[in-house]
Write a protein that holds these residues in place. Structure first.
Motif, PDB file in Angstrom:
ATOM      1  N   PHE A  51      -3.710   2.875  -6.885  1.00  0.00           N
ATOM      2  CA  PHE A  51      -5.123   3.062  -6.237  1.00  0.00           C
ATOM      3  C   PHE A  51      -6.328   3.387  -6.948  1.00  0.00           C
ATOM      4  O   PHE A  51      -7.411   3.035  -7.487  1.00  0.00           O
ATOM      5  CB  PHE A  51      -5.241   4.222  -4.561  1.00  0.00           C
ATOM      6  CG  PHE A  51      -4.080   3.922  -3.619  1.00  0.00           C
ATOM      7  CD1 PHE A  51      -4.803   2.724  -2.873  1.00  0.00           C
ATOM      8  CD2 PHE A  51      -3.175   4.663  -3.886  1.00  0.00           C
ATOM      9  CE1 PHE A  51      -3.569   2.961  -1.784  1.00  0.00           C
ATOM     10  CE2 PHE A  51      -2.014   4.153  -2.334  1.00  0.00           C
ATOM     11  CZ  PHE A  51      -2.257   3.217  -1.555  1.00  0.00           C
ATOM     12  N   GLY A  70      -0.194   7.237  -6.931  1.00  0.00           N
ATOM     13  CA  GLY A  70      -1.830   7.031  -6.749  1.00  0.00           C
ATOM     14  C   GLY A  70      -2.996   6.546  -7.245  1.00  0.00           C
ATOM     15  O   GLY A  70      -3.447   5.984  -6.835  1.00  0.00           O
ATOM     16  N   GLY A 123       1.776   3.195  -3.905  1.00  0.00           N
ATOM     17  CA  GLY A 123       1.118   3.880  -3.790  1.00  0.00           C
ATOM     18  C   GLY A 123       2.129   5.644  -3.836  1.00  0.00           C
ATOM     19  O   GLY A 123       2.019   5.856  -4.217  1.00  0.00           O
ATOM     20  N   THR A 180       0.833  -1.282  -0.135  1.00  0.00           N
ATOM     21  CA  THR A 180       0.208  -0.273   0.110  1.00  0.00           C
ATOM     22  C   THR A 180       0.992   1.491  -0.011  1.00  0.00           C
ATOM     23  O   THR A 180       0.478   1.945  -0.612  1.00  0.00           O
ATOM     24  CB  THR A 180      -0.688  -0.082   1.451  1.00  0.00           C
ATOM     25  OG1 THR A 180      -1.452  -0.950   1.107  1.00  0.00           O
ATOM     26  CG2 THR A 180      -1.813   1.179   1.417  1.00  0.00           C
TER      27      THR A 180
END
Length: 99
Positions: free
Chosen positions: A75, A72, A67, A63
């Motif tokens: 996600f 990003g 990320g 994560t």
């Protein structure tokens, strides 16, 4: 001034450790954090098996890592991926389901 920076570094390290511990322990115990519990969600492994602590750690690491590296995008991937899995879910072989 150096003492202030050193104290800030120690604080950041402790905060990172506590955050990691929170996600790994809660996902490893029941597959859900407090937020997932409130939303009626749970993280499971293949065949809806309970998550191992290794999977929970990989998911947490993925994560943060994906990320940052993808800015990003990892996600946003969830929005158009058929199974609604992020890159961290592929890394840890996990799925988020309604509980």
């Amino acid at each position: 001034m150096e003492q202030c920076c050193a104290a800030h570094d120690v604080f950041d390290f402790c905060l990172d450790g506590l955050t990691t511990a929170y996600f790994v322990v809660f996902h490893g115990m029941e597959g859900k954090t407090i937020g997932k519990w409130l939303l009626g969600l749970r993280v499971v492994g293949a065949g809806q098996a309970a998550l191992t602590y290794r999977q929970a750690f990989l998911r947490c690491l993925g994560t943060v890592g994906f990320g940052i590296v993808s800015l990003g995008l990892s996600f946003l991937w969830i929005l158009w991926q058929r199974e609604k899995r992020g890159w961290h879910d592929f890394l840890a072989r996990t799925w988020v389901i309604r509980d």
